[in-house]
Design a protein around this motif. Structure first.
Motif, PDB file in Angstrom:
ATOM      1  N   UNK A   7     -49.749  -3.128   5.592  1.00 57.24           N
ATOM      2  CA  UNK A   7     -48.665  -3.846   6.272  1.00 57.24           C
ATOM      3  C   UNK A   7     -48.226  -3.091   7.528  1.00 57.24           C
ATOM      4  N   UNK A   8     -48.114  -1.769   7.418  1.00 51.30           N
ATOM      5  CA  UNK A   8     -47.720  -0.984   8.597  1.00 51.30           C
ATOM      6  C   UNK A   8     -48.751  -1.101   9.715  1.00 51.30           C
ATOM      7  N   UNK A   9     -50.030  -1.055   9.339  1.00 50.87           N
ATOM      8  CA  UNK A   9     -51.068  -1.202  10.361  1.00 50.87           C
ATOM      9  C   UNK A   9     -51.030  -2.596  10.989  1.00 50.87           C
ATOM     10  N   UNK A  10     -50.812  -3.604  10.123  1.00 50.74           N
ATOM     11  CA  UNK A  10     -50.722  -4.967  10.656  1.00 50.74           C
ATOM     12  C   UNK A  10     -49.525  -5.115  11.587  1.00 50.74           C
ATOM     13  N   UNK A  11     -48.381  -4.555  11.154  1.00 55.08           N
ATOM     14  CA  UNK A  11     -47.183  -4.630  11.986  1.00 55.08           C
ATOM     15  C   UNK A  11     -47.370  -3.859  13.288  1.00 55.08           C
ATOM     16  N   UNK A  12     -47.990  -2.671  13.182  1.00 52.64           N
ATOM     17  CA  UNK A  12     -48.240  -1.880  14.389  1.00 52.64           C
ATOM     18  C   UNK A  12     -49.176  -2.612  15.340  1.00 52.64           C
ATOM     19  N   UNK A  13     -50.217  -3.227  14.756  1.00 51.71           N
ATOM     20  CA  UNK A  13     -51.139  -3.984  15.608  1.00 51.71           C
ATOM     21  C   UNK A  13     -50.464  -5.156  16.288  1.00 51.71           C
ATOM     22  N   UNK A  14     -49.608  -5.871  15.516  1.00 52.92           N
ATOM     23  CA  UNK A  14     -48.907  -7.007  16.113  1.00 52.92           C
ATOM     24  C   UNK A  14     -47.949  -6.546  17.199  1.00 52.92           C
TER      25      UNK A  14
ATOM     26  N   UNK B  71     -48.230  -3.841  18.949  1.00 52.65           N
ATOM     27  CA  UNK B  71     -49.036  -3.397  20.090  1.00 52.65           C
ATOM     28  C   UNK B  71     -49.550  -4.600  20.887  1.00 52.65           C
ATOM     29  N   UNK B  72     -49.959  -5.632  20.167  1.00 48.02           N
ATOM     30  CA  UNK B  72     -50.396  -6.845  20.870  1.00 48.02           C
ATOM     31  C   UNK B  72     -49.255  -7.470  21.655  1.00 48.02           C
ATOM     32  N   UNK B  73     -48.063  -7.508  21.025  1.00 51.73           N
ATOM     33  CA  UNK B  73     -46.909  -8.040  21.749  1.00 51.73           C
ATOM     34  C   UNK B  73     -46.585  -7.176  22.968  1.00 51.73           C
ATOM     35  N   UNK B  74     -46.687  -5.862  22.785  1.00 52.61           N
ATOM     36  CA  UNK B  74     -46.425  -4.961  23.918  1.00 52.61           C
ATOM     37  C   UNK B  74     -47.411  -5.219  25.046  1.00 52.61           C
ATOM     38  N   UNK B  75     -48.703  -5.306  24.691  1.00 53.30           N
ATOM     39  CA  UNK B  75     -49.710  -5.571  25.720  1.00 53.30           C
ATOM     40  C   UNK B  75     -49.483  -6.928  26.369  1.00 53.30           C
ATOM     41  N   UNK B  76     -49.095  -7.917  25.555  1.00 53.09           N
ATOM     42  CA  UNK B  76     -48.871  -9.256  26.108  1.00 53.09           C
ATOM     43  C   UNK B  76     -47.724  -9.252  27.122  1.00 53.09           C
ATOM     44  N   UNK B  77     -46.586  -8.645  26.707  1.00 52.44           N
ATOM     45  CA  UNK B  77     -45.449  -8.631  27.622  1.00 52.44           C
ATOM     46  C   UNK B  77     -45.703  -7.709  28.820  1.00 52.44           C
ATOM     47  N   UNK B  78     -46.449  -6.613  28.606  1.00 56.51           N
ATOM     48  CA  UNK B  78     -46.804  -5.782  29.747  1.00 56.51           C
ATOM     49  C   UNK B  78     -47.693  -6.540  30.721  1.00 56.51           C
ATOM     50  N   UNK B  79     -48.617  -7.348  30.172  1.00 52.65           N
ATOM     51  CA  UNK B  79     -49.450  -8.155  31.065  1.00 52.65           C
ATOM     52  C   UNK B  79     -48.608  -9.179  31.823  1.00 52.65           C
ATOM     53  N   UNK B  80     -47.597  -9.759  31.118  1.00 49.31           N
ATOM     54  CA  UNK B  80     -46.711 -10.689  31.822  1.00 49.31           C
ATOM     55  C   UNK B  80     -45.928  -9.984  32.919  1.00 49.31           C
TER      56      UNK B  80
END
Length: 507
Positions: free
Chosen positions: A353-360, A362-371
């Motif tokens: 769960x922690x890895x899944x949450x961290x991955x999500x 991180x994906x959100x971070x990358x998404x908003x950083x790309x925005x």
């Protein structure tokens, strides 16, 4: 399970809180508070609609809505004269089918969605296959138009359900039941939309509160095609309650993982065991705990696989759940080993769960950083375009000024050149005129000198002639006194005198 005592609370149509239940009033425990709008003058024309909202596993809020009675029997019920006189811009949509998602209902509202300040989804008591929506509009005209256009209108041309609308008198929250500790929310900070993270401001966009008490912008939730909540995944369309196929009981149910037969357990009528004896389907799932029981081995099965030999479901790494109780059919494991296995499984689940949450995250971070990067790049491009445009405009202005100055300079150069040429011409002309004037003056002086010489000579001749005449007159007078004058000599002298005078005249 902590509960609070019932309290009636009126929510006026102009309140900023809208349909949100004020928990401080629900927790006060004063049952004497009544609705200020439910007066005796309209009590005879209203009906009560009891509702509840919230996730039943966390928190459940109960209340009652007072509705104006339905006068749809009249053919002109949608006219302005048939609408309730003391109505407010509050409308209740009754009996919305569970299969309609929030996006479907927003699409059904059409252009009226922009006139809605707030919508709250609630479930009516005894209505398992549908839900209701409390709507507050910006103005009474918007509410009336919504009622006239959508009342008794079919949700879809392929379905028989119609939209049934009633005007609301008021909304009263009567109880709040907490089944679990909810996350604390700030009372001073205005809530934000979980989708766009903007503030939930009714003046800028309508607010929709789901049946689990999570609020979103209508424009954001209209893009959510799922029937579940985007935050807690609570689904408004709950699965139907299973019952035993034989005795219709809903307690202690088991479902066969082979054919799907639902039967009651051994603590009821034992129809699940009867089904195993009749069909030899030995694996059955307990609906309440989601555990699989093996009737042949008389134990719980933790993992099933399909056998390659006969294609049947068999147990992998057989382990009895009753090993902690000393079950001897599976060999039995001691308490320490069981606890170690349980801890390891819990740790694996937590790590996953922690890895899944961290991955999500991180994906959100990358998404908003790309925005943010796209916005930054777009801003830089706009700034560069603006600077380039400004520079081009200034260069064009400077180029125009330079062309004008060059044109003026060329004109002045041509004018100067023409003036210089004219100056040389006039200098030549002046020089020629001076030469002519000089020659004229010299000729004039020479002529004057010549005339003066001639005049002098003339004067001398005149004087000589006068002297000669005087001398001749004197001599004649002398001769006349002495001797008589002979005519011939006088004539000769006259001829000489005339000739001399003529010569003087000629000269």
């Amino acid at each position: 399970m902590p509960t609070t005592s019932t309290t009636a609370l009126d929510v006026p149509a102009t309140s900023d809180e809208g349909f949100r239940a004020p928990k401080s009033s629900l927790a006060s425990g004063d049952p004497s508070v009544s609705s200020s709008t439910s007066s005796s003058s309209i009590s005879g024309s209203t009906q009560a609609f009891h509702f509840s909202s919230g996730n039943p596993r966390i928190e459940e809020i109960r209340g009652v809505v007072h509705l104006f009675r339905d006068d749809s029997s009249s053919s002109s019920s949608t006219s302005s004269s048939a609408l309730p006189v003391e109505r407010k811009p509050l409308v209740c949509v009754l009996g919305v089918p569970n299969h309609m998602t929030y996006a479907d209902f927003c699409q059904f509202c059409g252009s009226f969605i922009h006139e809605i300040l707030e919508m709250r989804v609630v479930r009516g008591d005894g209505m398992e296959d549908s839900y209701s929506i409390l709507i507050r509009f910006r103005s009474q005209d918007s509410a009336d138009n919504f009622y006239k256009h959508l009342n008794e209108k079919r949700y879809s041309s392929l379905e028989a359900e119609v939209c049934h609308l009633l005007f609301m008198v008021d909304v009263q929250y009567t109880a709040s039941i907490e089944h679990a500790q909810a996350s604390p929310a700030s009372s001073t900070e205005q809530p934000t939309c979980p989708v766009c993270l903007d503030r939930l401001d009714q003046e800028t966009s309508g607010i929709l509160t789901t049946i689990c008490n999570h609020s979103f912008h209508c424009s954001c939730i209209s893009k959510w095609s799922d029937s579940s909540c985007p935050v807690c995944r609570y689904c408004q369309q709950q699965p139907e309650k299973s019952v035993c196929f034989i005795c219709q009981t809903s307690e202690n149910l088991w479902i066969c993982v082979i054919c799907g037969f639902v039967g009651c357990g051994r603590y009821k009528e034992g129809h699940a065991i009867v089904h195993w004896k009749d069909t030899q389907h030995c694996y059955s799932l307990e609906l309440e705990t989601q555990r699989v029981w093996d009737y042949a081995g008389d134990n719980y099965v933790h993992r099933l696989i399909q056998s390659k030999t006969d294609g049947k479901l068999v147990e992998l790494n057989s382990y009895c759940a009753h090993a902690n109780d000393g079950c001897m059919s599976c060999g039995g494991l001691d308490a320490a080993t069981s606890e170690a296995l349980l801890n390891s499984r819990v740790e694996l689940i937590v790590n996953e769960y922690n890895e899944l949450l961290t991955g999500q995250l991180e994906n959100q971070k990358l998404y908003f950083e790309s925005l943010l990067l796209e916005v930054k790049e777009e801003t830089e491009r706009e700034i560069s375009r603006a600077i380039e445009k400004t520079i081009n405009q200034k260069l064009q202005k400077l180029q125009a000024k330079l062309d004008k100055c060059i044109k003026e300079k060329k004109f002045l150069d041509d004018l100067n050149e023409n003036l210089l040429k004219n100056q040389e011409i006039w200098k030549t002309k002046i020089h020629e005129m001076e030469e002519r004037e000089k020659k004229t003056v010299e000729a004039k002086d020479y002529k004057i000198q010549d005339l003066e010489a001639q005049l002098g000579e003339l004067m001398a001749l005149l004087e000589t002639g006068q002297q000669m005449e005087q001398l001749s007159v004197t001599s004649e007078a002398r001769e006349a006194s002495i001797l008589p004058l002979s005519p011939e000599p006088s004539s000769k002298n006259n001829g000489k005198g005339s000739s001399k005078s003529n010569n003087k005249k000629k000269s």
